[in-house]
Design a protein around this motif. Structure first.
Motif, PDB file in Angstrom:
ATOM      1  N   GLY A   1       9.329  46.934  71.291  1.00  0.00           N
ATOM      2  CA  GLY A   1      10.458  47.567  70.617  1.00  0.00           C
ATOM      3  C   GLY A   1      11.765  46.877  70.940  1.00  0.00           C
ATOM      4  N   LYS A   2      12.844  47.664  70.956  1.00  0.00           N
ATOM      5  CA  LYS A   2      14.196  47.094  71.137  1.00  0.00           C
ATOM      6  C   LYS A   2      14.284  46.318  72.441  1.00  0.00           C
ATOM      7  CE  LYS A   2      16.353  51.059  70.911  1.00  0.00           C
ATOM      8  NZ  LYS A   2      15.132  51.917  70.817  1.00  0.00           N
ATOM      9  N   MET A   3      13.529  46.781  73.443  1.00  0.00           N
ATOM     10  CA  MET A   3      13.547  46.120  74.747  1.00  0.00           C
ATOM     11  C   MET A   3      12.352  45.200  74.934  1.00  0.00           C
ATOM     12  SD  MET A   3      16.253  47.029  76.280  1.00  0.00           S
ATOM     13  CE  MET A   3      17.195  47.204  74.770  1.00  0.00           C
TER      14      MET A   3
ATOM     15  N   ASP B   1       1.363  46.177  70.768  1.00  0.00           N
ATOM     16  CA  ASP B   1       2.051  47.344  70.219  1.00  0.00           C
ATOM     17  C   ASP B   1       1.040  48.165  69.424  1.00  0.00           C
ATOM     18  OD1 ASP B   1       5.373  47.832  69.860  1.00  0.00           O
ATOM     19  OD2 ASP B   1       4.023  49.054  68.635  1.00  0.00           O
ATOM     20  N   ILE B   2       1.267  49.473  69.377  1.00  0.00           N
ATOM     21  CA  ILE B   2       0.354  50.334  68.604  1.00  0.00           C
ATOM     22  C   ILE B   2       0.722  50.323  67.134  1.00  0.00           C
ATOM     23  CG2 ILE B   2      -0.278  51.888  70.492  1.00  0.00           C
ATOM     24  CD1 ILE B   2       1.873  53.828  69.457  1.00  0.00           C
TER      25      ILE B   2
ATOM     26  N   VAL C   1       7.004  50.589  77.359  1.00  0.00           N
ATOM     27  CA  VAL C   1       6.801  51.527  76.252  1.00  0.00           C
ATOM     28  C   VAL C   1       7.710  52.733  76.468  1.00  0.00           C
ATOM     29  CG1 VAL C   1       4.421  50.812  75.814  1.00  0.00           C
ATOM     30  CG2 VAL C   1       4.894  52.626  77.488  1.00  0.00           C
ATOM     31  N   PRO C   2       7.873  53.579  75.427  1.00  0.00           N
ATOM     32  CA  PRO C   2       8.780  54.726  75.561  1.00  0.00           C
ATOM     33  C   PRO C   2       8.328  55.691  76.643  1.00  0.00           C
ATOM     34  CG  PRO C   2       8.246  54.326  73.262  1.00  0.00           C
ATOM     35  CD  PRO C   2       7.324  53.467  74.074  1.00  0.00           C
ATOM     36  N   THR C   3       9.282  56.181  77.391  1.00  0.00           N
ATOM     37  CA  THR C   3       9.023  57.257  78.359  1.00  0.00           C
ATOM     38  C   THR C   3      10.037  58.361  78.061  1.00  0.00           C
ATOM     39  OG1 THR C   3      10.442  56.066  79.894  1.00  0.00           O
ATOM     40  CG2 THR C   3       8.061  55.824  80.192  1.00  0.00           C
TER      41      THR C   3
ATOM     42  N   THR D   1      11.519  53.034  82.213  1.00  0.00           N
ATOM     43  CA  THR D   1      12.057  53.942  83.218  1.00  0.00           C
ATOM     44  C   THR D   1      11.073  55.086  83.469  1.00  0.00           C
ATOM     45  OG1 THR D   1      14.239  53.375  82.382  1.00  0.00           O
ATOM     46  CG2 THR D   1      14.082  55.320  83.800  1.00  0.00           C
TER      47      THR D   1
ATOM     48  N   GLU E   1      14.426  47.636  83.621  1.00  0.00           N
ATOM     49  CA  GLU E   1      15.090  46.963  82.511  1.00  0.00           C
ATOM     50  C   GLU E   1      16.517  47.499  82.474  1.00  0.00           C
ATOM     51  OE1 GLU E   1      14.070  44.410  80.260  1.00  0.00           O
ATOM     52  OE2 GLU E   1      16.242  44.619  80.407  1.00  0.00           O
TER      53      GLU E   1
ATOM     54  N   THR F   1      18.909  46.221  80.373  1.00  0.00           N
ATOM     55  CA  THR F   1      19.498  45.641  79.169  1.00  0.00           C
ATOM     56  C   THR F   1      20.126  46.682  78.253  1.00  0.00           C
ATOM     57  OG1 THR F   1      17.905  43.860  79.236  1.00  0.00           O
ATOM     58  CG2 THR F   1      18.830  44.354  77.080  1.00  0.00           C
TER      59      THR F   1
ATOM     60  N   HIS G   1      17.752  57.368  74.087  1.00  0.00           N
ATOM     61  CA  HIS G   1      16.632  57.952  74.833  1.00  0.00           C
ATOM     62  C   HIS G   1      16.677  57.525  76.295  1.00  0.00           C
ATOM     63  CE1 HIS G   1      14.320  54.099  74.285  1.00  0.00           C
ATOM     64  NE2 HIS G   1      14.975  54.086  73.168  1.00  0.00           N
TER      65      HIS G   1
ATOM     66  N   ARG H   1      17.397  58.818  68.527  1.00  0.00           N
ATOM     67  CA  ARG H   1      16.949  59.801  69.515  1.00  0.00           C
ATOM     68  C   ARG H   1      18.141  60.340  70.296  1.00  0.00           C
ATOM     69  NH1 ARG H   1      11.458  56.745  71.537  1.00  0.00           N
ATOM     70  NH2 ARG H   1      12.595  54.955  70.709  1.00  0.00           N
TER      71      ARG H   1
HETATM   72  N1  LIG Z   1      16.576  51.111  74.689  1.00  0.00           N
HETATM   73  C1  LIG Z   1      17.251  50.758  75.764  1.00  0.00           C
HETATM   74  O1  LIG Z   1      18.472  50.549  75.724  1.00  0.00           O
HETATM   75  C2  LIG Z   1      16.552  50.627  77.076  1.00  0.00           C
HETATM   76  C3  LIG Z   1      15.280  51.171  77.285  1.00  0.00           C
HETATM   77  N2  LIG Z   1      14.696  51.040  78.509  1.00  0.00           N
HETATM   78  C4  LIG Z   1      13.347  51.546  78.753  1.00  0.00           C
HETATM   79  O2  LIG Z   1      12.451  50.863  77.861  1.00  0.00           O
HETATM   80  C5  LIG Z   1      11.623  51.788  77.198  1.00  0.00           C
HETATM   81  C6  LIG Z   1      11.364  51.285  75.815  1.00  0.00           C
HETATM   82  O3  LIG Z   1      12.615  51.337  75.141  1.00  0.00           O
HETATM   83  P1  LIG Z   1      12.775  50.715  73.695  1.00  0.00           P
HETATM   84  O4  LIG Z   1      12.193  49.352  73.646  1.00  0.00           O
HETATM   85  O5  LIG Z   1      14.190  50.934  73.294  1.00  0.00           O
HETATM   86  O6  LIG Z   1      11.853  51.688  72.808  1.00  0.00           O
HETATM   87  P2  LIG Z   1      11.505  51.509  71.264  1.00  0.00           P
HETATM   88  O7  LIG Z   1      11.197  52.871  70.764  1.00  0.00           O
HETATM   89  O8  LIG Z   1      12.512  50.681  70.592  1.00  0.00           O
HETATM   90  O9  LIG Z   1      10.153  50.634  71.295  1.00  0.00           O
HETATM   91  C7  LIG Z   1       8.969  51.117  71.884  1.00  0.00           C
HETATM   92  C8  LIG Z   1       7.805  50.319  71.305  1.00  0.00           C
HETATM   93  O10 LIG Z   1       6.635  50.666  72.036  1.00  0.00           O
HETATM   94  C9  LIG Z   1       5.589  50.869  71.117  1.00  0.00           C
HETATM   95  N3  LIG Z   1       4.581  51.721  71.735  1.00  0.00           N
HETATM   96  C10 LIG Z   1       4.591  53.071  71.854  1.00  0.00           C
HETATM   97  N4  LIG Z   1       3.478  53.468  72.514  1.00  0.00           N
HETATM   98  C11 LIG Z   1       2.782  52.343  72.838  1.00  0.00           C
HETATM   99  C12 LIG Z   1       1.567  52.080  73.521  1.00  0.00           C
HETATM  100  N5  LIG Z   1       0.809  53.069  74.006  1.00  0.00           N
HETATM  101  N6  LIG Z   1       1.161  50.791  73.651  1.00  0.00           N
HETATM  102  C13 LIG Z   1       1.914  49.786  73.171  1.00  0.00           C
HETATM  103  N7  LIG Z   1       3.074  49.955  72.504  1.00  0.00           N
HETATM  104  C14 LIG Z   1       3.493  51.228  72.351  1.00  0.00           C
HETATM  105  C15 LIG Z   1       6.243  51.461  69.891  1.00  0.00           C
HETATM  106  O11 LIG Z   1       5.435  51.275  68.753  1.00  0.00           O
HETATM  107  C16 LIG Z   1       7.542  50.659  69.839  1.00  0.00           C
HETATM  108  O12 LIG Z   1       7.381  49.468  69.098  1.00  0.00           O
HETATM  109  C17 LIG Z   1      12.424  53.096  77.220  1.00  0.00           C
HETATM  110  O13 LIG Z   1      11.595  54.207  77.202  1.00  0.00           O
HETATM  111  C18 LIG Z   1      13.205  53.015  78.511  1.00  0.00           C
HETATM  112  O14 LIG Z   1      12.405  53.571  79.532  1.00  0.00           O
HETATM  113  C19 LIG Z   1      15.338  50.432  79.559  1.00  0.00           C
HETATM  114  C20 LIG Z   1      16.583  49.882  79.379  1.00  0.00           C
HETATM  115  C21 LIG Z   1      17.258  49.916  78.132  1.00  0.00           C
END
Ligand SMILES: NC(=O)C1=CN([C@@H]2O[C@H](COP(=O)(O)OP(=O)(O)OC[C@H]3O[C@@H](n4cnc5c(N)ncnc54)[C@H](O)[C@@H]3O)[C@@H](O)[C@H]2O)C=CC1
Ligand SMILES: CC(=O)N[C@@H]1[C@@H](OP(=O)(O)OP(=O)(O)OC[C@H]2O[C@@H](n3ccc(=O)[nH]c3=O)[C@H](O)[C@@H]2O)O[C@H](C(=O)O)[C@@H](O)[C@@H]1O
Length: 479
Positions: free
Chosen positions: A38-40, A59-60, A114-116, A151, A183, A185, A291, A360
């Motif tokens: 995802g974004k990260m 990715d799923i 992945v999302p938490t 996280t 992370e 970022t 989130h 979110r």
């Molecule tokens: N968004 C942010 O600014 C930041 C996020 N984080 C951490 O990174 C985590 C991810 O954040 P984002 O990348 O923004 O989330 P996002 O929602 O943009 O991307 C998450 C990706 O994971 C995939 N996914 C979901 N369940 C999965 C699984 N079981 N197996 C494989 N892929 C799966 C989703 O399809 C999606 O493409 C957050 O929950 C947070 O803990 C940490 C620092 C910055």
């Protein structure tokens, strides 16, 4: 295509000299799987691919996987990311799959991002995380290292990841590594943040895990790597950063609410106060979304017995801002003789931050809900969202170009996307405007800036001279 793809060198407990381990990592002999694109995760996987030449992204979402394998980039407004993904896919350094078990079986380093999220009861929701652990357990081998970047509550790496993987994989806990490497970022600057902007904190469940994590991130970032004494400390570091931010924003929001009691421009006062080196008051606004920041306090409060009144109070202050924003508009309309129940209001910006397609916990949801409760007719515009996404919040979607055709009484700028800079405010009559983020200045309408100058003054001109408004969205210091 990297020639070392078939080899799988584990670094945990490796007898190789450190320099040989680094060389193996950079030569692709230490295959990496990144779970979550995802974004990260996508920028992180692309950077790992650039360094090692041998990354499989998991990715799923099949569409995400297809897009990546086509050399495309589904994450918007990340400078350099489309080019890096295309380049790494083209040269065979980076591929994606939905088959998490196959990926786990091929990798010696497993990076989980992945999302938490939170459950409805405000408990950390580790379902996605645990699903990934299931896959890793099916592929875990002696010498592998698991890097947790998403996280998690304090204690997760030591008390959940290690026993879970040991019991499910059959690999003994002293034969594989686990480290939490937060992370840090921010969307919109991901590649810069991952490779350079921030020191990388790493904390292993044992010293060998910390050593391997430090070695890996010594190759990923040009910034320093900061080993901490254990994984739980590293998990706490991440959450402490986040709750510091939430509490600090709550302070700014509480100060913004006394704007009219004091008859001052609170944002200008904050800017001046922050010239004191020990002062870093953040920016007030219509609420705290995403989130991460609004959810991280619950990662701590859900895991401790001790009362945490400050964390809860800060959450309450920040969660009150959407209602404060809508109620302020009601009062501003009343001051011009209009009833909000007879008014049409445009909400500008539904995502939680400018330039980020993420809704979110967006403050716009609370603003729209309160405006509807007050009887207003609510339309909304957001250049990063489609009409259905906007409608799902209970507002009628409207394009920016069609905005002037609406008989608007009021506008609330919740999230100031750069596209809003081009709005021709002269095309509207007699608007009442809530400037959520101090980005509007004098637009020829009645403007109430959250945290801005006393009622009746136009923004930026408190007193006789122009007062620079540093906001979290302009080039000013990022709070
Ligand atoms: N968004 C942010 O600014 C930041 C996020 N984080 C951490 O990174 C985590 C991810 O954040 P984002 O990348 O923004 O989330 P996002 O929602 O943009 O991307 C998450 C990706 O994971 C995939 N996914 C979901 N369940 C999965 C699984 N079981 N197996 C494989 N892929 C799966 C989703 O399809 C999606 O493409 C957050 O929950 C947070 O803990 C940490 C620092 C910055
Ligand atoms: C400590 C810190 O700065 N954490 C960053 C934060 O990034 P995130 O994308 O959540 O954006 P953010 O700038 O914190 O904004 C979160 C929310 O808070 C609001 N906000 C932000 C700063 C401010 O002074 N006032 C304010 O009201 C924003 O409008 C937004 O609705 O959280 C990220 C995360 O941990 O997920 C983290 O990696 C980022 O470095």
């Amino acid at each position: 295509m990297n020639s070392n793809r078939q080899t799988r060198t584990g670094l945990y407990g490796s007898a190789l000299a450190p320099d040989d381990q680094r060389r193996a990592f950079r030569d692709g002999a230490v295959p990496v799987a990144v779970y979550g694109l995802g974004k990260m995760g996508l920028p992180l996987a692309a950077v790992y691919a650039d360094v090692t030449g041998n990354v499989v992204g998991v990715d799923i979402d099949a569409d995400v996987v297809q897009t990546v394998n086509d050399g495309g980039c589904h994450v918007a407004k990340e400078p350099g990311l489309p080019e890096l993904v295309a380049e790494q896919v083209e040269c065979g350094a980076f591929r994606a799959t939905t088959d998490s078990v196959a990926a786990a079986r091929s990798a010696a380093v497993h990076v989980v991002i992945v999302p938490t999220p939170l459950t409805e009861d405000r408990e950390p929701d580790l379902a996605a995380f645990e699903a990934v652990l299931d896959s890793i357990a099916d592929g875990l081998a002696l010498g592998d290292t698991v890097i947790v970047e998403c996280t998690v509550p304090p204690g997760t790496s030591a008390d959940l990841v290690v026993p879970y993987l040991e019991s499910k994989s059959g690999v003994s806990r002293d034969e594989f590594g686990v480290a939490f490497c937060p992370e840090r970022t921010s969307s919109g600057r991901a590649l810069r943040d991952i490779t350079a902007s921030h020191p990388k904190v790493v904390g292993g469940v044992d010293s060998e895990s910390t050593r391997v994590a430090a070695l890996l991130y010594g190759e990923i970032t040009s910034n320093e790597v900061i080993p901490v004494c254990d994984a739980t400390t590293a998990e706490a570091v991440k959450l402490f950063e986040g709750v510091y931010r939430d509490v600090n924003i709550a302070l700014a929001n509480e100060l913004a609410r006394v704007r009219d009691d004091l008859g001052i421009d609170v944002t200008a006062a904050i800017e001046a106060a922050n010239t004191q080196p020990y002062c870093n008051i953040h920016a007030p606004g219509p609420g705290v979304g995403g989130h991460c920041i609004p959810w991280y306090p619950y990662f701590i409060t859900s895991r401790v017995e001790t009362e945490t009144p400050l964390l809860h109070t800060a959450r309450a202050v920040n969660d009150s801002m959407p209602t404060f924003t809508a109620d302020t508009l009601r009062d501003e309309l009343a001051a011009t003789g209009r009833d909000i129940a007879d008014s049409t209001v445009a909400v500008l910006g539904v995502t939680y931050r400018p330039g980020v397609a993420e809704t979110r916990a967006t403050p716009a949801a609370g603003v729209i809900d309160r405006l509807c409760d007050l009887g207003a007719t609510v339309v909304a515009a957001d250049p990063m969202l489609d009409a259905d996404s906007i409608a799902s919040f209970g507002a009628t979607p409207v394009s920016l170009s069609a905005l002037a055709e609406r008989e608007l009484d009021a506008v609330v700028v919740v999230t100031p996307h750069e596209e809003f800079d081009d709005i021709d405010w002269a095309a509207f009559d007699d608007l009442v405007v809530i400037d959520g983020r101090g980005t509007l200045g004098d637009i020829g309408h009645r403007v109430y800036q959250i945290g801005g100058g006393p009622r009746g003054t136009t923004p930026d001109t408190v007193g006789s001279e122009q007062v620079p408004q540093a906001t979290e969205t302009d080039g000013g210091p990022r709070r």
